[in-house]
Design a protein around this motif. Structure first.
Motif, PDB file in Angstrom:
ATOM      1  N   THR A   1       0.832  -1.199   0.000  1.00  0.00           N
ATOM      2  CA  THR A   1       0.000   0.000   0.000  1.00  0.00           C
ATOM      3  C   THR A   1       0.868   1.251   0.000  1.00  0.00           C
ATOM      4  O   THR A   1       0.618   2.193  -0.755  1.00  0.00           O
ATOM      5  CB  THR A   1      -0.943   0.004   1.214  1.00  0.00           C
ATOM      6  N   ARG A   2       1.906   1.274   0.835  1.00  0.00           N
ATOM      7  CA  ARG A   2       2.810   2.427   0.871  1.00  0.00           C
ATOM      8  C   ARG A   2       3.487   2.624  -0.485  1.00  0.00           C
ATOM      9  O   ARG A   2       3.647   3.750  -0.949  1.00  0.00           O
ATOM     10  CB  ARG A   2       3.858   2.256   1.967  1.00  0.00           C
ATOM     11  N   GLU A   3       3.896   1.540  -1.114  1.00  0.00           N
ATOM     12  CA  GLU A   3       4.550   1.630  -2.419  1.00  0.00           C
ATOM     13  C   GLU A   3       3.598   2.218  -3.463  1.00  0.00           C
ATOM     14  O   GLU A   3       3.972   3.083  -4.246  1.00  0.00           O
ATOM     15  CB  GLU A   3       5.031   0.249  -2.868  1.00  0.00           C
ATOM     16  N   LYS A   4       2.353   1.767  -3.445  1.00  0.00           N
ATOM     17  CA  LYS A   4       1.368   2.304  -4.388  1.00  0.00           C
ATOM     18  C   LYS A   4       1.150   3.792  -4.149  1.00  0.00           C
ATOM     19  O   LYS A   4       1.056   4.572  -5.097  1.00  0.00           O
ATOM     20  CB  LYS A   4       0.045   1.554  -4.264  1.00  0.00           C
ATOM     21  N   MET A   5       1.041   4.193  -2.903  1.00  0.00           N
ATOM     22  CA  MET A   5       0.821   5.604  -2.585  1.00  0.00           C
ATOM     23  C   MET A   5       2.043   6.447  -2.961  1.00  0.00           C
ATOM     24  O   MET A   5       1.906   7.588  -3.379  1.00  0.00           O
ATOM     25  CB  MET A   5       0.490   5.782  -1.107  1.00  0.00           C
ATOM     26  N   ARG A   6       3.218   5.878  -2.844  1.00  0.00           N
ATOM     27  CA  ARG A   6       4.436   6.594  -3.219  1.00  0.00           C
ATOM     28  C   ARG A   6       4.452   6.869  -4.717  1.00  0.00           C
ATOM     29  O   ARG A   6       4.911   7.913  -5.173  1.00  0.00           O
ATOM     30  CB  ARG A   6       5.670   5.781  -2.817  1.00  0.00           C
ATOM     31  N   LEU A   7       3.927   5.946  -5.505  1.00  0.00           N
ATOM     32  CA  LEU A   7       3.912   6.091  -6.955  1.00  0.00           C
ATOM     33  C   LEU A   7       2.783   6.985  -7.464  1.00  0.00           C
ATOM     34  O   LEU A   7       2.814   7.432  -8.607  1.00  0.00           O
ATOM     35  CB  LEU A   7       3.781   4.714  -7.614  1.00  0.00           C
ATOM     36  N   PHE A   8       1.784   7.238  -6.636  1.00  0.00           N
ATOM     37  CA  PHE A   8       0.596   7.966  -7.079  1.00  0.00           C
ATOM     38  C   PHE A   8       0.902   9.297  -7.760  1.00  0.00           C
ATOM     39  O   PHE A   8       0.394   9.548  -8.860  1.00  0.00           O
ATOM     40  CB  PHE A   8      -0.379   8.161  -5.912  1.00  0.00           C
ATOM     41  N   PRO A   9       1.713  10.190  -7.181  1.00  0.00           N
ATOM     42  CA  PRO A   9       1.961  11.482  -7.849  1.00  0.00           C
ATOM     43  C   PRO A   9       2.593  11.316  -9.228  1.00  0.00           C
ATOM     44  O   PRO A   9       2.237  12.023 -10.172  1.00  0.00           O
ATOM     45  CB  PRO A   9       2.910  12.216  -6.897  1.00  0.00           C
ATOM     46  N   GLU A  10       3.507  10.382  -9.346  1.00  0.00           N
ATOM     47  CA  GLU A  10       4.169  10.140 -10.633  1.00  0.00           C
ATOM     48  C   GLU A  10       3.164   9.626 -11.671  1.00  0.00           C
ATOM     49  O   GLU A  10       3.146  10.071 -12.824  1.00  0.00           O
ATOM     50  CB  GLU A  10       5.292   9.125 -10.446  1.00  0.00           C
ATOM     51  N   LEU A  11       2.327   8.701 -11.264  1.00  0.00           N
ATOM     52  CA  LEU A  11       1.327   8.148 -12.174  1.00  0.00           C
ATOM     53  C   LEU A  11       0.287   9.198 -12.544  1.00  0.00           C
ATOM     54  O   LEU A  11      -0.121   9.309 -13.703  1.00  0.00           O
ATOM     55  CB  LEU A  11       0.650   6.930 -11.546  1.00  0.00           C
ATOM     56  N   PHE A  12      -0.131   9.977 -11.562  1.00  0.00           N
ATOM     57  CA  PHE A  12      -1.131  11.010 -11.818  1.00  0.00           C
ATOM     58  C   PHE A  12      -0.579  12.069 -12.766  1.00  0.00           C
ATOM     59  O   PHE A  12      -1.320  12.595 -13.603  1.00  0.00           O
ATOM     60  CB  PHE A  12      -1.592  11.644 -10.503  1.00  0.00           C
ATOM     61  N   ALA A  13       0.708  12.375 -12.660  1.00  0.00           N
ATOM     62  CA  ALA A  13       1.329  13.375 -13.532  1.00  0.00           C
ATOM     63  C   ALA A  13       1.260  12.953 -14.999  1.00  0.00           C
ATOM     64  O   ALA A  13       1.215  13.808 -15.888  1.00  0.00           O
ATOM     65  CB  ALA A  13       2.782  13.608 -13.111  1.00  0.00           C
ATOM     66  N   GLN A  14       1.218  11.662 -15.251  1.00  0.00           N
ATOM     67  CA  GLN A  14       1.118  11.169 -16.627  1.00  0.00           C
ATOM     68  C   GLN A  14      -0.236  11.518 -17.242  1.00  0.00           C
ATOM     69  O   GLN A  14      -0.405  11.458 -18.454  1.00  0.00           O
ATOM     70  CB  GLN A  14       1.334   9.659 -16.667  1.00  0.00           C
ATOM     71  N   CYS A  15      -1.202  11.881 -16.416  1.00  0.00           N
ATOM     72  CA  CYS A  15      -2.555  12.201 -16.876  1.00  0.00           C
ATOM     73  C   CYS A  15      -2.893  13.667 -16.629  1.00  0.00           C
ATOM     74  O   CYS A  15      -4.065  14.020 -16.435  1.00  0.00           O
ATOM     75  CB  CYS A  15      -3.559  11.290 -16.177  1.00  0.00           C
ATOM     76  N   ALA A  16      -1.898  14.517 -16.652  1.00  0.00           N
ATOM     77  CA  ALA A  16      -2.101  15.929 -16.338  1.00  0.00           C
ATOM     78  C   ALA A  16      -3.109  16.582 -17.282  1.00  0.00           C
ATOM     79  O   ALA A  16      -3.953  17.367 -16.837  1.00  0.00           O
ATOM     80  CB  ALA A  16      -0.770  16.675 -16.378  1.00  0.00           C
ATOM     81  N   ASN A  17      -3.037  16.274 -18.558  1.00  0.00           N
ATOM     82  CA  ASN A  17      -3.967  16.888 -19.508  1.00  0.00           C
ATOM     83  C   ASN A  17      -5.406  16.475 -19.226  1.00  0.00           C
ATOM     84  O   ASN A  17      -6.318  17.310 -19.205  1.00  0.00           O
ATOM     85  CB  ASN A  17      -3.594  16.525 -20.947  1.00  0.00           C
ATOM     86  N   GLU A  18      -5.611  15.182 -19.007  1.00  0.00           N
ATOM     87  CA  GLU A  18      -6.957  14.685 -18.720  1.00  0.00           C
ATOM     88  C   GLU A  18      -7.489  15.264 -17.413  1.00  0.00           C
ATOM     89  O   GLU A  18      -8.664  15.607 -17.299  1.00  0.00           O
ATOM     90  CB  GLU A  18      -6.970  13.152 -18.674  1.00  0.00           C
ATOM     91  N   ALA A  19      -6.603  15.379 -16.421  1.00  0.00           N
ATOM     92  CA  ALA A  19      -7.005  15.942 -15.131  1.00  0.00           C
ATOM     93  C   ALA A  19      -7.393  17.414 -15.285  1.00  0.00           C
ATOM     94  O   ALA A  19      -8.377  17.874 -14.685  1.00  0.00           O
ATOM     95  CB  ALA A  19      -5.876  15.793 -14.110  1.00  0.00           C
TER      96      ALA A  19
END
Length: 78
Positions: free
Chosen positions: A10-28
């Motif tokens: 769970t901690r690993e997934k949460m650590r990756l969240f900002p990086e993964l979310f940044a890949q969808c900046a346009n959609e966001a």
């Protein structure tokens, strides 16, 4: 114990969240603009007003997570 494994994953997934979310900046940004545009003044956000934009964001994020998981499995098998 398996409980500590769950928290580690769970901690690993949460650590990756900002990086993964940044890949969808346009959609966001498109989704955020839709929400902002539909809630101007006294209007409240209603279900499905930005469904198309949300779906695009969801698909992008799902693809980013899938790619990340694939990369982790590839790297760990090397």
């Amino acid at each position: 114990m398996s409980g500590s494994n769950v928290w580690s994953r769970t901690r690993e997934k949460m650590r990756l969240f900002p990086e993964l979310f940044a890949q969808c900046a346009n959609e966001a940004a498109v989704y955020g603009k839709c929400v902002a545009a539909t809630t101007t003044g006294t209007q409240e956000l209603r279900k499905d007003l930005c469904a198309k934009e949300f779906e695009a964001l969801k698909i992008c994020f799902t693809n980013a997570v899938s790619a990340s998981v694939s990369n982790c499995h590839t790297e760990s098998s090397v």
